[in-house]
Design a protein around this motif. Structure first.
Motif, mmCIF file in Angstrom:
data_model
loop_
_atom_site.group_PDB
_atom_site.id
_atom_site.type_symbol
_atom_site.label_atom_id
_atom_site.label_comp_id
_atom_site.label_asym_id
_atom_site.label_seq_id
_atom_site.Cartn_x
_atom_site.Cartn_y
_atom_site.Cartn_z
ATOM 1 N N ASP A 192 68.454 39.468 57.275
ATOM 2 C CA ASP A 192 67.296 39.515 56.382
ATOM 3 C C ASP A 192 66.272 38.487 56.860
ATOM 4 O O ASP A 192 66.549 37.296 56.871
ATOM 5 C CB ASP A 192 67.740 39.195 54.957
ATOM 6 N N ALA A 193 65.101 38.978 57.282
ATOM 7 C CA ALA A 193 64.081 38.071 57.786
ATOM 8 C C ALA A 193 63.533 37.247 56.627
ATOM 9 O O ALA A 193 63.410 37.718 55.497
ATOM 10 C CB ALA A 193 62.962 38.861 58.439
ATOM 11 N N GLY A 194 63.220 36.008 56.953
ATOM 12 C CA GLY A 194 62.591 35.156 55.956
ATOM 13 C C GLY A 194 61.104 35.430 55.905
ATOM 14 O O GLY A 194 60.624 36.475 56.347
ATOM 15 N N VAL A 195 60.362 34.469 55.407
ATOM 16 C CA VAL A 195 58.911 34.577 55.355
ATOM 17 C C VAL A 195 58.364 34.438 56.778
ATOM 18 O O VAL A 195 58.748 33.520 57.494
ATOM 19 C CB VAL A 195 58.308 33.476 54.459
ATOM 20 N N THR A 196 57.525 35.364 57.185
ATOM 21 C CA THR A 196 56.933 35.288 58.514
ATOM 22 C C THR A 196 55.426 35.131 58.403
ATOM 23 O O THR A 196 54.801 35.655 57.457
ATOM 24 C CB THR A 196 57.265 36.531 59.355
ATOM 25 N N GLN A 197 54.858 34.404 59.356
ATOM 26 C CA GLN A 197 53.412 34.151 59.367
ATOM 27 C C GLN A 197 52.873 34.368 60.780
ATOM 28 O O GLN A 197 53.556 34.114 61.765
ATOM 29 C CB GLN A 197 53.108 32.713 58.929
ATOM 30 N N SER A 198 51.638 34.827 60.825
ATOM 31 C CA SER A 198 50.977 34.977 62.125
ATOM 32 C C SER A 198 49.499 34.661 61.992
ATOM 33 O O SER A 198 48.897 34.863 60.924
ATOM 34 C CB SER A 198 51.165 36.414 62.645
ATOM 35 N N PRO A 199 48.883 34.131 63.062
ATOM 36 C CA PRO A 199 49.546 33.663 64.286
ATOM 37 C C PRO A 199 50.224 32.315 64.045
ATOM 38 O O PRO A 199 50.114 31.747 62.966
ATOM 39 C CB PRO A 199 48.366 33.529 65.255
#
Lengths: 112, 115
Positions: free
Chosen positions: A1-8
């Motif tokens: 389960d992926a956590g919180v992701t941010q980009s860039p």
């Protein structure tokens, strides 16, 4: 389960430009909050989104705006960038407004 | 206005020692008191949290002590390890009003654990 992701992960802009940062919440989370963390300081609350609406707002000017999409992901937009906007921008998600917030790794913004 | 004061700013502890970080707050409109750990280049990670109806909570080597009347709470790290070296933030969650659900963070404590 992926956590919180941010980009860039990192971004360099010049004064007066505009920037858009993106956040995908943890699976099952519908509430997204954005924070600004200046170097050596604690995170400062910018605003919170729930059901695609801004629910709470911290002490930040209107140059800071956001959006939440139907899939709960969110964007933070900053217009007319100032040198003082250089910071780590953190996104946090939670399964509801009053549940524990989990933070992403942040986007490091440098304004020259 | 500054609603939470965290101390000390920095802390150096020997391996195996006890690390203690304190926070004091200024009003009672908070319903949840988490501690976050942050490593360089990373986002804050929830370490342990307490609600105001409990005076102490322990999870492994980490303990929160909460004094509601004094409006203070502290983080104790027992048997501190070099891997605990990080910046620690206390936080408060607003219980209602126009800031419902907002987290207010302390200024942070840089912990260094020497081997």
């Amino acid at each position: 389960d992926a956590g919180v992701t941010q980009s860039p992960t990192h971004l360099i802009k010049t004064r007066g430009q505009q920037v858009t940062l993106r956040c995908s919440p943890k699976s099952g989370h519908d509430t997204v909050s954005w924070y600004q963390q200046a170097l050596g300081q604690g995170p400062q609350f910018i605003f919170q989104y729930y059901e695609e609406e801004e629910r709470q707002r911290g002490n930040f000017p209107d140059r800071f705006s956001g959006h939440q999409f139907p899939n709960y992901s969110s964007e933070l937009n900053v217009n007319a960038l100032l040198l003082g906007d250089s910071a780590l921008y953190l996104c946090a998600s939670s399964p509801a407004i009053l549940e524990t917030q989990y933070f992403g790794p942040g986007t490091r913004l440098l304004v020259l | 206005q500054q609603q939470v004061k965290q101390s000390p700013q920095s802390l150096i502890v020997q391996k195996g020692g006890i690390s203690i970080i304190n926070c004091a707050y200024e009003n009672t409109a908070f319903d949840y008191f988490p501690w976050y750990q942050q490593f360089p280049g990373k986002g804050p990670a929830l370490l342990i949290a307490i609600r105001p109806d409990v005076s102490e909570k322990k999870e492994g080597r980490f303990t929160i002590s909460f004094n509601k009347s004094a409006k203070q709470f502290s983080l104790h790290i027992m048997d501190s390890q070099p891997g605990d070296s990080a910046t620690y933030f206390c936080a408060l969650r607003n219980a209602g009003g126009t800031s419902y659900g907002k987290l207010t963070f302390g200024q942070g404590t840089i912990l260094t654990v020497h081997p």
